[in-house]
Scaffold this motif. Structure first.
Motif, PDB file in Angstrom:
ATOM      1  N   GLY A  95      19.837   5.467-110.834  1.00 52.45           N
ATOM      2  CA  GLY A  95      20.843   4.596-110.244  1.00 52.45           C
ATOM      3  C   GLY A  95      20.839   4.582-108.730  1.00 52.45           C
ATOM      4  N   MET A  96      20.269   5.604-108.112  1.00 47.90           N
ATOM      5  CA  MET A  96      20.185   5.657-106.651  1.00 47.90           C
ATOM      6  C   MET A  96      19.083   4.713-106.182  1.00 47.90           C
ATOM      7  N   VAL A  97      19.248   4.127-105.012  1.00 46.90           N
ATOM      8  CA  VAL A  97      18.330   3.093-104.529  1.00 46.90           C
ATOM      9  C   VAL A  97      17.711   3.505-103.195  1.00 46.90           C
ATOM     10  N   LEU A  98      16.378   3.331-103.099  1.00 42.05           N
ATOM     11  CA  LEU A  98      15.690   3.410-101.822  1.00 42.05           C
ATOM     12  C   LEU A  98      15.381   1.986-101.389  1.00 42.05           C
ATOM     13  N   SER A  99      15.582   1.670-100.121  1.00 39.07           N
ATOM     14  CA  SER A  99      15.388   0.282 -99.702  1.00 39.07           C
ATOM     15  C   SER A  99      14.989   0.201 -98.240  1.00 39.07           C
ATOM     16  N   VAL A 100      14.457  -0.974 -97.851  1.00 37.68           N
ATOM     17  CA  VAL A 100      14.152  -1.279 -96.459  1.00 37.68           C
ATOM     18  C   VAL A 100      14.353  -2.771 -96.267  1.00 37.68           C
ATOM     19  N   ASN A 101      14.951  -3.140 -95.155  1.00 36.15           N
ATOM     20  CA  ASN A 101      15.197  -4.548 -94.860  1.00 36.15           C
ATOM     21  C   ASN A 101      14.259  -4.987 -93.744  1.00 36.15           C
ATOM     22  N   SER A 102      13.399  -5.958 -94.046  1.00 35.45           N
ATOM     23  CA  SER A 102      12.398  -6.404 -93.075  1.00 35.45           C
ATOM     24  C   SER A 102      13.016  -7.190 -91.929  1.00 35.45           C
ATOM     25  N   LYS A 103      14.230  -7.674 -92.088  1.00 40.00           N
ATOM     26  CA  LYS A 103      14.881  -8.462 -91.038  1.00 40.00           C
ATOM     27  C   LYS A 103      15.746  -7.612 -90.125  1.00 40.00           C
ATOM     28  N   THR A 104      16.493  -6.691 -90.702  1.00 41.16           N
ATOM     29  CA  THR A 104      17.401  -5.873 -89.897  1.00 41.16           C
ATOM     30  C   THR A 104      16.811  -4.509 -89.544  1.00 41.16           C
ATOM     31  N   GLY A 105      15.780  -4.077 -90.302  1.00 38.46           N
ATOM     32  CA  GLY A 105      15.195  -2.765 -90.069  1.00 38.46           C
ATOM     33  C   GLY A 105      15.966  -1.632 -90.723  1.00 38.46           C
ATOM     34  N   GLY A 127      10.121   6.637 -98.559  1.00 38.03           N
ATOM     35  CA  GLY A 127      10.767   5.335 -98.707  1.00 38.03           C
ATOM     36  C   GLY A 127       9.752   4.235 -98.922  1.00 38.03           C
ATOM     37  N   LEU A 128      10.202   2.989 -98.772  1.00 37.47           N
ATOM     38  CA  LEU A 128       9.360   1.815 -98.971  1.00 37.47           C
ATOM     39  C   LEU A 128       8.912   1.238 -97.645  1.00 37.47           C
ATOM     40  N   VAL A 129       7.813   0.479 -97.693  1.00 34.46           N
ATOM     41  CA  VAL A 129       7.388  -0.311 -96.536  1.00 34.46           C
ATOM     42  C   VAL A 129       7.594  -1.786 -96.873  1.00 34.46           C
ATOM     43  N   PRO A 130       7.998  -2.594 -95.899  1.00 35.80           N
ATOM     44  CA  PRO A 130       8.282  -4.013 -96.164  1.00 35.80           C
ATOM     45  C   PRO A 130       7.014  -4.851 -96.205  1.00 35.80           C
ATOM     46  N   GLN A 131       6.307  -4.807 -97.305  1.00 30.92           N
ATOM     47  CA  GLN A 131       5.081  -5.579 -97.456  1.00 30.92           C
ATOM     48  C   GLN A 131       4.926  -5.995 -98.906  1.00 30.92           C
ATOM     49  N   MET A 132       4.075  -6.983 -99.147  1.00 32.67           N
ATOM     50  CA  MET A 132       3.777  -7.423-100.496  1.00 32.67           C
ATOM     51  C   MET A 132       2.285  -7.257-100.742  1.00 32.67           C
ATOM     52  N   PRO A 133       1.903  -6.607-101.876  1.00 31.96           N
ATOM     53  CA  PRO A 133       2.784  -5.933-102.831  1.00 31.96           C
ATOM     54  C   PRO A 133       3.357  -4.645-102.237  1.00 31.96           C
ATOM     55  N   PRO A 134       4.566  -4.247-102.659  1.00 28.42           N
ATOM     56  CA  PRO A 134       5.243  -3.093-102.061  1.00 28.42           C
ATOM     57  C   PRO A 134       4.546  -1.774-102.391  1.00 28.42           C
ATOM     58  N   GLN A 135       4.740  -0.810-101.515  1.00 25.68           N
ATOM     59  CA  GLN A 135       4.257   0.546-101.727  1.00 25.68           C
ATOM     60  C   GLN A 135       5.336   1.540-101.337  1.00 25.68           C
ATOM     61  N   CYS A 136       5.249   2.716-101.938  1.00 23.33           N
ATOM     62  CA  CYS A 136       6.123   3.830-101.577  1.00 23.33           C
ATOM     63  C   CYS A 136       5.315   4.791-100.711  1.00 23.33           C
ATOM     64  N   TYR A 174      12.631  -7.583-104.569  1.00 21.41           N
ATOM     65  CA  TYR A 174      12.481  -8.130-103.220  1.00 21.41           C
ATOM     66  C   TYR A 174      13.337  -9.371-103.116  1.00 21.41           C
ATOM     67  N   ASN A 175      14.273  -9.345-102.153  1.00 22.20           N
ATOM     68  CA  ASN A 175      15.156 -10.475-101.909  1.00 22.20           C
ATOM     69  C   ASN A 175      14.623 -11.245-100.716  1.00 22.20           C
ATOM     70  N   ASN A 176      13.988 -12.383-100.982  1.00 30.53           N
ATOM     71  CA  ASN A 176      13.350 -13.157 -99.921  1.00 30.53           C
ATOM     72  C   ASN A 176      14.357 -13.641 -98.883  1.00 30.53           C
ATOM     73  N   GLN A 177      15.559 -13.975 -99.335  1.00 36.77           N
ATOM     74  CA  GLN A 177      16.576 -14.498 -98.422  1.00 36.77           C
ATOM     75  C   GLN A 177      17.088 -13.417 -97.480  1.00 36.77           C
ATOM     76  N   ARG A 637       6.279 -18.104 -91.110  1.00 38.55           N
ATOM     77  CA  ARG A 637       5.565 -16.936 -91.617  1.00 38.55           C
ATOM     78  C   ARG A 637       5.046 -16.065 -90.473  1.00 38.55           C
ATOM     79  N   VAL A 638       5.747 -16.090 -89.363  1.00 38.52           N
ATOM     80  CA  VAL A 638       5.193 -15.503 -88.153  1.00 38.52           C
ATOM     81  C   VAL A 638       4.981 -13.990 -88.258  1.00 38.52           C
ATOM     82  N   LEU A 639       5.766 -13.278 -89.102  1.00 37.52           N
ATOM     83  CA  LEU A 639       5.573 -11.832 -89.237  1.00 37.52           C
ATOM     84  C   LEU A 639       4.237 -11.483 -89.882  1.00 37.52           C
ATOM     85  N   GLU A 640       3.573 -12.469 -90.502  1.00 42.33           N
ATOM     86  CA  GLU A 640       2.248 -12.236 -91.068  1.00 42.33           C
ATOM     87  C   GLU A 640       1.214 -11.980 -89.973  1.00 42.33           C
TER      88      GLU A 640
END
Length: 723
Positions: A95-105, A127-136, A174-177, A637-640
């Motif tokens: 139930g515990m969540v690890l997360s990272v937000n690519s917009k807010t950091g 933790g996670l890195v903000p990339q696709m496909p995701p990795q831990c 992954y929440n694209n929005q 798509r500038v972060l690419e």
């Protein structure tokens, strides 16, 4: 916090690990304060720990939920104001969540304990890195220590023996929005499972065995040295069954052989034979006699880091794309994930010790394949070749001795001509002569051992650079201009005069020059730390820990060139390298502060992307780096554009700000570019929100009609030492 009904205590969460309550303080307590926050206070009512949220009311209640989440919520609405699940300790429970937000950091990650009985923060995080496909990832400080490999929807493909479990379900969203990546797990029935980050950096999956009354481990991330991230360096291959565990991938050899032989493999490997690049060679091309590159299959491996996801439906399309793309170094076709390609150094490639893993197709020059055929040829002529080699060695020995005698004669002749081996000063300064020592050509021959290949430091479009040692033991770098250059003697002297006027602690110092016959040489101080371009783009390139840090350094220490307005544009040497040249300077020789701004904007985009503006890989799209950045900006798509090596350490908002500022700096009209004072302000605070217009030189092409050989390339990054 721990499990109530388990006899072997396993602490899963600690509030105040960094500031423990003294053992002697028996009157410490946990309570809700007047401001509605949870607080731990000592006997003197001093706050040791607090939830420290802005509540505005004191009608709150604290609850320990059945899933282990300790929450503070508003009494009337029931809204959670704070929860322990958002502040993991060293343990992840269901139930515990690890997360990272690519917009807010913003990140939610696990932190190891300093030791088994000390819950203060250790040196590892997970933790996670903000990339696709995701990795831990597990990091040791800021450096990667272990990674899981890409997530295929059910499991991580980089974990040996990993497969979907019937007893627990992992969910990665992954929440694209919102730009948020998150991972969690749930268990079935009454199983008690947890993931612990140990103080040594290893992740362990523990399950409570009620029968044996103990915690059993079903997974541990670090079992061998090969599990540690990047053990064998770039293009290295780690196999724990072999000794030594590190070798180079096929077609590669150790970059630093002496270090490699001692067990230091961090330097990685270099390619033996350069690629032909194109998959199809057309008639008339300089590559028409070269054979196509080939792919070597590496079976059952943990795929390297920094893959890119390509939308191809079958392996054949994936292979063809890679073969026909100059930047593609390898590819793999994986179920669910489909086409994965690599365009940067292959890092963290490991042989699986158990059945499984993926097949990696490594791109090689054609000559690196067909070893069996080569072996049969070698065997058939081995006797003859033995005699040939023996005779060649004997002949080579006598030639070498003769050459050494010749060099000694040249050395003595040079010393006779001028009391030293190195210098003949030209201080007359009549007309437009450089005020620098003029070296004799014979002395340079001795210093560079007759321009020996072993002393070669690099080669560019305008000449080759060699390492040399003068008679006084001073090490120098000698730039031998190409004989094909159309630059005349007077133009060459003009360049020397301009270089001598530039003084900066990070600009390599010109010690002298040589003009003799068709030979034109520049003698520089030797740069033991290599040049700046090798750290930004070359073999010494390291992951950048902070884009902002490097940008700030460049802003504080950037070299700004001001050319005298009295000089004729037609007579003066063009100093700005092609990739950094503003349109007004390229077309009309107009130089101003805004010319510097343009050059800085290009450099800013290069730092973020890890690629040069003139990178030939953009040619397929008729773009340079600036044009590619503009295209991604328009497509949202500038972060690419971000260098894959920055993924683990960059703050997306910082990188976005750098790209934004970079595009503002390379505007076509100099009036649209901000002055450097505003550039500094924008990078530090992000105050400017102007939308950039289409930049200059979006399409790839030469802005000047001049012959490229007529350009010296002047102050390129190869002339700036990394100190």
């Amino acid at each position: 916090m721990w499990y109530k009904k388990i006899s072997v205590g396993k602490i899963v969460w600690v509030a105040n690990g960094e500031k423990p309550v003294p053992v002697s303080n028996f009157s410490a307590s946990l309570s809700i304060g007047d401001d509605g926050n949870l607080k731990i206070v000592d006997g003197k009512q001093r706050i040791i720990w607090s939830t420290d949220v802005d509540i505005g009311i004191n009608k709150t209640v604290a609850l320990l939920l059945d899933n282990g989440n300790f929450v503070l919520k508003e009494n009337e609405s029931g809204d959670f104001l704070w929860q322990s699940f958002h502040f993991p300790s060293n343990t992840l429970i269901a139930g515990m969540v690890l997360s990272v937000n690519s917009k807010t950091g913003e990140r939610k990650y696990m932190t190891s304990w300093r030791s088994e009985d000390d819950p203060s923060k250790g040196e590892f995080t997970n933790g996670l890195v903000p990339q696709m496909p995701p990795q831990c990832f597990v990091w040791k400080g800021s450096k990667p220590y272990w990674r899981s490999g890409a997530w295929n929807g059910m499991t991580s493909i980089g974990i040996q023996g990993s497969r979907p479990s019937y007893f627990e379900k992992y969910t990665l969203n992954y929440n694209n929005q919102d730009g948020e990546y998150s991972i969690s797990f749930d268990t079935y029935d009454s199983m008690i499972v947890l993931i612990a980050l140990e103080s040594n950096g290893s992740l362990r999956r523990l399950t409570w065995d009620e029968t044996a009354k103990e915690w059993s481990s079903s997974f541990e991330s670090i079992n061998t040295g090969c599990d540690v991230y990047g053990t064998c360096g770039a293009f290295g291959f780690c196999d724990a069954r072999k000794s030594p565990v590190c070798s180079c991938l096929k077609g590669f050899e150790p970059r630093f052989k002496d270090e490699w032989s001692t067990g230091n493999w961090s330097g990685g490997c270099d390619r033996r034979t350069e690629l032909g690049y194109a998959g199809n060679f057309s008639g008339g091309s300089s590559l028409e006699n070269k054979k196509k590159d080939v792919f070597s299959k590496v079976r059952g491996v943990k795929l390297p880091d920094f893959s890119l996801d390509m939308d191809f439906d079958d392996a054949k399309e994936c292979e063809e794309w890679c073969l026909n793309n100059c930047s593609c170094l390898a590819y793999a076709y994986v179920d669910v994930l489909r086409c994965m390609v690599w365009t940067s150094d292959l890092i963290d490639t490991q042989k699986f010790l158990v059945p499984g893993g993926q097949d990696l197709y490594l791109r090689l020059a054609h000559s690196e394949l067909d070893d069996k055929q080569k072996t049969s040829i070698i065997v058939s002529v081995s006797v003859v070749s033995g005699f040939i080699i023996l005779g060649g060695l004997t002949y080579g020995f006598f030639r070498q001795q003769k050459a050494k005698q010749g060099l000694r004669k040249v050395s003595r002749r040079a010393m006779d001509l001028d009391g030293t081996i190195s210098k003949r000063r030209s201080r007359v300064n009549q007309g437009n002569e450089p005020e620098l020592p003029q070296f004799m050509f014979n002395s340079i021959l001795v210093a560079t051992e007759n321009f020996s290949v072993t002393n070669k430091l690099g080669e560019g479009g305008f000449g080759t650079v060699y390492k040399g040692k003068l008679i006084d033991k001073q090490e120098v770098a000698v730039k031998r201009l190409s004989k094909m250059s159309r630059q005349g003697v007077q133009e060459f002297k003009n360049e020397i005069i301009l270089i001598t006027k530039l003084q900066h602690r990070n600009l390599v110092k010109l010690l002298g020059y040589c003009i003799e016959g068709n030979e034109k040489l520049l003698i520089y101080e030797f740069m033991p730390n290599k040049s700046l371009d090798t750290h930004l783009f070359g073999q010494l390139r390291n992951p950048l820990p902070s884009t902002a840090m490097h940008v700030t350094y460049l802003l504080r220490n950037c070299i700004v060139l001001k050319l005298s307005s009295e000089q004729s544009f037609k007579k003066m040497v063009i100093w700005i390298s092609f990739g950094y040249m503003s349109p007004e300077y390229a077309m009309g020789g107009i130089f101003s502060e805004k010319t510097d701004v343009f050059s800085f904007g290009v450099l800013l985009l290069e730092i973020v992307s890890g690629k040069k503006n003139t990178n030939p890989c953009f040619h397929e799209q008729s773009l340079n780096l600036v044009g590619y950045a503009w295209q991604l900006w328009n497509e949202g798509r500038v972060l690419e554009l971000t260098d894959p090596e920055l993924v683990l350490s960059f703050c997306p908002s910082e990188v976005l700000r750098c790209i934004h500022v970079g595009l503002l700096c390379v505007q076509n009209n100099s009036k649209d570019r901000p002055p450097m004072s505003e550039v500094i302000l924008m990078l530090s605070s992000g105050t400017d929100r102007r939308e950039p217009k289409e930049p200059a030189f979006v399409a790839f092409g030469k802005p000047l009609e001049h012959d490229p050989q007529a350009l010296t390339g002047g102050l390129s990054w190869s002339a700036v030492e990394a100190r």
